[in-house]
Design an enzyme around this catalytic site. Structure first.
Site, PDB file in Angstrom:
ATOM      1  CE1 TYR A 105      -3.059   3.029   0.607  1.00 22.57           C
ATOM      2  CE2 TYR A 105      -3.407   2.288   2.867  1.00 22.57           C
ATOM      3  CZ  TYR A 105      -3.691   3.169   1.836  1.00 22.57           C
ATOM      4  OH  TYR A 105      -4.570   4.194   2.044  1.00 22.57           O
TER       5      TYR A 105
ATOM      6  CE  LYS B 240      -6.102   1.830  -0.777  1.00 20.43           C
ATOM      7  NZ  LYS B 240      -6.651   1.976   0.603  1.00 20.43           N
TER       8      LYS B 240
END
Length: 295
Positions: free
Chosen positions: A138, A166
């Site tokens: 992420y 992500k």
């Protein structure tokens, strides 16, 4: 050939942590999981940014992961947030997520202490070596204060259990470089960029608006996957004003919790330092939800 973390492609919804009178609302949390099972959401992600993870005690953090995994019961995949700016803590949380039955860990880049690119690599390498669980990177430099550069992501991607990312830089250039350098499954971390990212090879989104309209976000993804670009563009044009006008009101998850409260799906309760929308912002939110057809 599919991307490495294809089982985590599609719609992942970042769950809020519902509170009631200052405590985690466990009944409300279970209802949220059931709602997403019924809505056809592919994965849910508890205790991330949207889940107000920085305000949870260690016990609450683990309890939220355990409840979501228990309630999911194999009906929906769980990608639990286990990131930390302490590598030791990230390992501990990831071990707990695996023990609880999570399908993967969502691991944010270490924040505040601003590691070097070598530090980023060694952090994720250490967690991957300690816990055999798929990891979704992420990267959100707007919150962590430092970007994981594409070349570093390329190095990290050589670790077999790193399966997806992500992508929350908002940069199509960065996403394009990641797609060129790796076979990671790239997921949009910004709702408004879901279609543009999928157009260059992204495979879905970790969504905030999907908390209230999961079927619509899934509709965009499904249309694009089916090759129906016109329908995907139509969904994008419908979703974009909601993403812009609701999510732009204040820091996530303040607006989405207020929206869920208006729709009768959450108490709207936040923990400091998160504070509620003011009356003017609530008025804008009500208008935005009304124009979308939700009120």
């Amino acid at each position: 050939m599919g991307s490495r973390g294809e089982r985590f492609a599609g719609l992942t919804v970042a769950l809020v942590t519902p509170f009631k009178n200052g405590s985690v609302d466990e009944t409300g949390l279970r209802k949220l999981v059931d709602f997403h099972v019924e809505s056809g959401t592919d994965c849910v992600s508890p205790v991330g940014t949207t889940g107000e993870s920085p305000t949870l005690t260690h016990d609450e953090y683990e309890r939220v992961i355990a409840i979501v995994c228990e309630q999911a019961a194999g009906r929906i995949k769980v990608v639990a947030g286990t990131g930390s700016n302490s590598t030791t803590e990230a390992i501990r949380l990831t071990r707990f997520a695996k023990k609880s039955g999570a399908d993967a860990a969502l691991m944010v880049a270490p924040y505040y202490n601003k590691p070097t690119q070598e530090g980023f690599f060694r952090h994720f390498e250490a967690v991957a070596q300690a816990v055999d669980l798929p990891i979704v990177l992420y990267n959100i430099p707007g919150r962590t204060a430092k970007n994981i550069e594409p070349e570093t992501i390329g190095r990290i991607a050589e670790i077999p259990t790193i399966v997806a990312i992500k992508e929350s830089t908002g940069s199509m250039d960065q996403a394009s470089q990641i797609l060129a350098l790796t076979d990671l499954t790239v997921l949009s971390g910004d709702d408004s960029l879901t279609l543009p990212l999928m157009a260059i090879g992204g495979r879905g989104v970790v969504s905030v608006v999907g908390k209230i309209i999961p079927r619509d976000v899934k509709g965009l993804i499904t249309a694009f996957r089916a090759g129906d670009l016109a329908a995907a563009q139509q969904w994008h044009r419908k979703l974009f004003p909601l993403c812009r006008d609701m999510l732009g009101l204040a820091t996530n998850p303040i607006p989405i919790k207020a929206a869920m409260q208006m729709l009768g799906r959450d108490t709207g309760e936040l923990r400091l330092p998160m504070t509620a929308l003011d009356l003017a912002q609530m008025s804008v939110l009500k208008k935005t939800l009304g124009e979308y057809g939700l009120l």
